[in-house]
Design a protein around this motif. Structure first.
Motif, PDB file in Angstrom:
ATOM      1  N   GLY A  63     -50.523  53.765 122.415  1.00  0.00           N
ATOM      2  CA  GLY A  63     -51.345  54.960 122.579  1.00  0.00           C
ATOM      3  C   GLY A  63     -50.766  55.932 123.584  1.00  0.00           C
ATOM      4  O   GLY A  63     -51.058  57.124 123.550  1.00  0.00           O
ATOM      5  N   ALA A  64     -49.924  55.435 124.485  1.00  0.00           N
ATOM      6  CA  ALA A  64     -49.246  56.309 125.444  1.00  0.00           C
ATOM      7  C   ALA A  64     -47.852  56.671 124.979  1.00  0.00           C
ATOM      8  O   ALA A  64     -47.340  57.733 125.322  1.00  0.00           O
ATOM      9  CB  ALA A  64     -49.162  55.608 126.807  1.00  0.00           C
ATOM     10  N   ASN A  65     -47.228  55.822 124.210  1.00  0.00           N
ATOM     11  CA  ASN A  65     -45.830  56.040 123.830  1.00  0.00           C
ATOM     12  C   ASN A  65     -45.651  56.810 122.538  1.00  0.00           C
ATOM     13  O   ASN A  65     -44.645  57.483 122.365  1.00  0.00           O
ATOM     14  CB  ASN A  65     -45.104  54.699 123.725  1.00  0.00           C
ATOM     15  CG  ASN A  65     -44.976  54.036 125.073  1.00  0.00           C
ATOM     16  OD1 ASN A  65     -44.798  54.693 126.077  1.00  0.00           O
ATOM     17  ND2 ASN A  65     -45.093  52.727 125.089  1.00  0.00           N
ATOM     18  N   VAL A  66     -46.591  56.716 121.618  1.00  0.00           N
ATOM     19  CA  VAL A  66     -46.432  57.378 120.332  1.00  0.00           C
ATOM     20  C   VAL A  66     -46.627  58.890 120.420  1.00  0.00           C
ATOM     21  O   VAL A  66     -45.833  59.637 119.877  1.00  0.00           O
ATOM     22  CB  VAL A  66     -47.347  56.736 119.266  1.00  0.00           C
ATOM     23  CG1 VAL A  66     -47.351  57.531 117.987  1.00  0.00           C
ATOM     24  CG2 VAL A  66     -46.892  55.311 118.999  1.00  0.00           C
ATOM     25  N   PRO A  67     -47.668  59.390 121.105  1.00  0.00           N
ATOM     26  CA  PRO A  67     -47.736  60.850 121.256  1.00  0.00           C
ATOM     27  C   PRO A  67     -46.531  61.346 122.059  1.00  0.00           C
ATOM     28  O   PRO A  67     -45.802  60.567 122.658  1.00  0.00           O
ATOM     29  CB  PRO A  67     -49.029  61.073 122.023  1.00  0.00           C
ATOM     30  CG  PRO A  67     -49.839  59.858 121.806  1.00  0.00           C
ATOM     31  CD  PRO A  67     -48.852  58.747 121.675  1.00  0.00           C
ATOM     32  N   LEU A  68     -46.335  62.614 122.102  1.00  0.00           N
ATOM     33  CA  LEU A  68     -45.146  63.189 122.731  1.00  0.00           C
ATOM     34  C   LEU A  68     -45.068  62.932 124.231  1.00  0.00           C
ATOM     35  O   LEU A  68     -44.044  63.215 124.842  1.00  0.00           O
ATOM     36  CB  LEU A  68     -45.095  64.684 122.447  1.00  0.00           C
ATOM     37  CG  LEU A  68     -44.716  65.016 121.014  1.00  0.00           C
ATOM     38  CD1 LEU A  68     -44.902  66.486 120.736  1.00  0.00           C
ATOM     39  CD2 LEU A  68     -43.305  64.597 120.711  1.00  0.00           C
ATOM     40  N   LEU A  69     -46.091  62.373 124.809  1.00  0.00           N
ATOM     41  CA  LEU A  69     -46.016  61.987 126.219  1.00  0.00           C
ATOM     42  C   LEU A  69     -44.876  60.992 126.443  1.00  0.00           C
ATOM     43  O   LEU A  69     -44.176  61.052 127.455  1.00  0.00           O
ATOM     44  CB  LEU A  69     -47.332  61.348 126.675  1.00  0.00           C
ATOM     45  CG  LEU A  69     -48.577  62.214 126.687  1.00  0.00           C
ATOM     46  CD1 LEU A  69     -49.791  61.354 126.996  1.00  0.00           C
ATOM     47  CD2 LEU A  69     -48.439  63.329 127.673  1.00  0.00           C
ATOM     48  N   GLY A  70     -44.691  60.082 125.514  1.00  0.00           N
ATOM     49  CA  GLY A  70     -43.637  59.077 125.624  1.00  0.00           C
ATOM     50  C   GLY A  70     -42.248  59.689 125.616  1.00  0.00           C
ATOM     51  O   GLY A  70     -41.341  59.198 126.295  1.00  0.00           O
ATOM     52  N   TYR A  71     -42.055  60.757 124.859  1.00  0.00           N
ATOM     53  CA  TYR A  71     -40.749  61.413 124.827  1.00  0.00           C
ATOM     54  C   TYR A  71     -40.452  62.070 126.174  1.00  0.00           C
ATOM     55  O   TYR A  71     -39.320  62.013 126.667  1.00  0.00           O
ATOM     56  CB  TYR A  71     -40.693  62.434 123.692  1.00  0.00           C
ATOM     57  CG  TYR A  71     -39.306  62.954 123.439  1.00  0.00           C
ATOM     58  CD1 TYR A  71     -38.324  62.121 122.950  1.00  0.00           C
ATOM     59  CD2 TYR A  71     -38.989  64.275 123.712  1.00  0.00           C
ATOM     60  CE1 TYR A  71     -37.044  62.578 122.718  1.00  0.00           C
ATOM     61  CE2 TYR A  71     -37.713  64.749 123.481  1.00  0.00           C
ATOM     62  CZ  TYR A  71     -36.753  63.895 122.985  1.00  0.00           C
ATOM     63  OH  TYR A  71     -35.485  64.366 122.774  1.00  0.00           O
ATOM     64  N   GLY A  72     -41.467  62.658 126.800  1.00  0.00           N
ATOM     65  CA  GLY A  72     -41.283  63.225 128.136  1.00  0.00           C
ATOM     66  C   GLY A  72     -40.912  62.159 129.147  1.00  0.00           C
ATOM     67  O   GLY A  72     -40.076  62.376 130.027  1.00  0.00           O
ATOM     68  N   ASN A  73     -41.524  60.986 129.013  1.00  0.00           N
ATOM     69  CA  ASN A  73     -41.193  59.872 129.894  1.00  0.00           C
ATOM     70  C   ASN A  73     -39.746  59.440 129.699  1.00  0.00           C
ATOM     71  O   ASN A  73     -39.024  59.188 130.667  1.00  0.00           O
ATOM     72  CB  ASN A  73     -42.137  58.702 129.627  1.00  0.00           C
ATOM     73  CG  ASN A  73     -41.811  57.501 130.460  1.00  0.00           C
ATOM     74  OD1 ASN A  73     -41.657  57.582 131.669  1.00  0.00           O
ATOM     75  ND2 ASN A  73     -41.690  56.361 129.806  1.00  0.00           N
ATOM     76  N   ILE A  74     -39.291  59.364 128.455  1.00  0.00           N
ATOM     77  CA  ILE A  74     -37.911  58.961 128.173  1.00  0.00           C
ATOM     78  C   ILE A  74     -36.934  59.964 128.788  1.00  0.00           C
ATOM     79  O   ILE A  74     -35.922  59.583 129.386  1.00  0.00           O
ATOM     80  CB  ILE A  74     -37.692  58.832 126.658  1.00  0.00           C
ATOM     81  CG1 ILE A  74     -38.413  57.602 126.134  1.00  0.00           C
ATOM     82  CG2 ILE A  74     -36.216  58.768 126.311  1.00  0.00           C
ATOM     83  CD1 ILE A  74     -38.449  57.500 124.631  1.00  0.00           C
ATOM     84  N   LEU A  75     -37.228  61.242 128.639  1.00  0.00           N
ATOM     85  CA  LEU A  75     -36.351  62.268 129.213  1.00  0.00           C
ATOM     86  C   LEU A  75     -36.292  62.140 130.736  1.00  0.00           C
ATOM     87  O   LEU A  75     -35.218  62.222 131.336  1.00  0.00           O
ATOM     88  CB  LEU A  75     -36.823  63.660 128.812  1.00  0.00           C
ATOM     89  CG  LEU A  75     -36.708  64.023 127.338  1.00  0.00           C
ATOM     90  CD1 LEU A  75     -37.284  65.410 127.097  1.00  0.00           C
ATOM     91  CD2 LEU A  75     -35.281  63.948 126.865  1.00  0.00           C
ATOM     92  N   MET A  76     -37.436  61.944 131.371  1.00  0.00           N
ATOM     93  CA  MET A  76     -37.467  61.848 132.834  1.00  0.00           C
ATOM     94  C   MET A  76     -36.759  60.594 133.322  1.00  0.00           C
ATOM     95  O   MET A  76     -36.072  60.618 134.340  1.00  0.00           O
ATOM     96  CB  MET A  76     -38.903  61.885 133.339  1.00  0.00           C
ATOM     97  CG  MET A  76     -39.013  61.910 134.845  1.00  0.00           C
ATOM     98  SD  MET A  76     -38.098  63.241 135.642  1.00  0.00           S
ATOM     99  CE  MET A  76     -39.126  64.621 135.261  1.00  0.00           C
ATOM    100  N   LYS A  77     -36.898  59.491 132.604  1.00  0.00           N
ATOM    101  CA  LYS A  77     -36.169  58.273 132.967  1.00  0.00           C
ATOM    102  C   LYS A  77     -34.667  58.518 132.943  1.00  0.00           C
ATOM    103  O   LYS A  77     -33.940  58.082 133.830  1.00  0.00           O
ATOM    104  CB  LYS A  77     -36.501  57.144 131.996  1.00  0.00           C
ATOM    105  CG  LYS A  77     -37.679  56.318 132.330  1.00  0.00           C
ATOM    106  CD  LYS A  77     -37.759  55.194 131.300  1.00  0.00           C
ATOM    107  CE  LYS A  77     -38.809  54.202 131.609  1.00  0.00           C
ATOM    108  NZ  LYS A  77     -38.899  53.189 130.546  1.00  0.00           N
TER     109      LYS A  77
END
Length: 124
Positions: A63-77
């Motif tokens: 629920g946190a990773n599928v919406p585009l929030l997860g992509y922002g997290n990947i970029l920041m990592k």
């Protein structure tokens, strides 16, 4: 068994809430879909920057990773890792390194879908 069921329930309601908020932005404001998508990616990156994304993702799962929030997290990592490794130049290359797989997959599968399916242009 109950523990696994709660994982599904948490993923469902958190992902649904994120998507519902995005839909409210689309319906109640004059924001275009692209801007709402950028808002979700930037929100995920900001949450990741403050260190709040990992506990959030642990609770919400997909629920946190599928919406585009997860992509922002990947970029920041990717940016964090590249800055630690390469210094200032990592600020510019880290997001590209981690985000390349997702962008490549979107381009490849989009192209394959365009070869298989034929869109119909409708006149208004």
């Amino acid at each position: 068994m109950v523990f696994y069921m709660m994982d599904y329930i948490n993923a469902f309601w958190v992902g649904g809430l994120v998507c519902a908020l995005a839909q409210i932005f689309l319906d109640r404001t004059k924001m275009l879909p692209g801007r709402v998508m950028v808002l979700l990616v930037c929100t995920g990156a900001i949450i990741s920057f403050f260190g709040w994304y990992e506990p959030f993702a642990e609770y919400a799962g997909a629920g946190a990773n599928v919406p585009l929030l997860g992509y922002g997290n990947i970029l920041m990592k990717g940016v964090k890792e590249a800055i630690d490794q390469d210094g200032f130049i990592g600020l510019f290359k880290g997001g590209f390194t981690n985000g390349a797989v997702g962008c490549s997959a979107a381009l490849i599968f989009g192209y394959l879908a365009s070869l298989i399916f034929h869109s119909k242009v409708t006149k208004a």
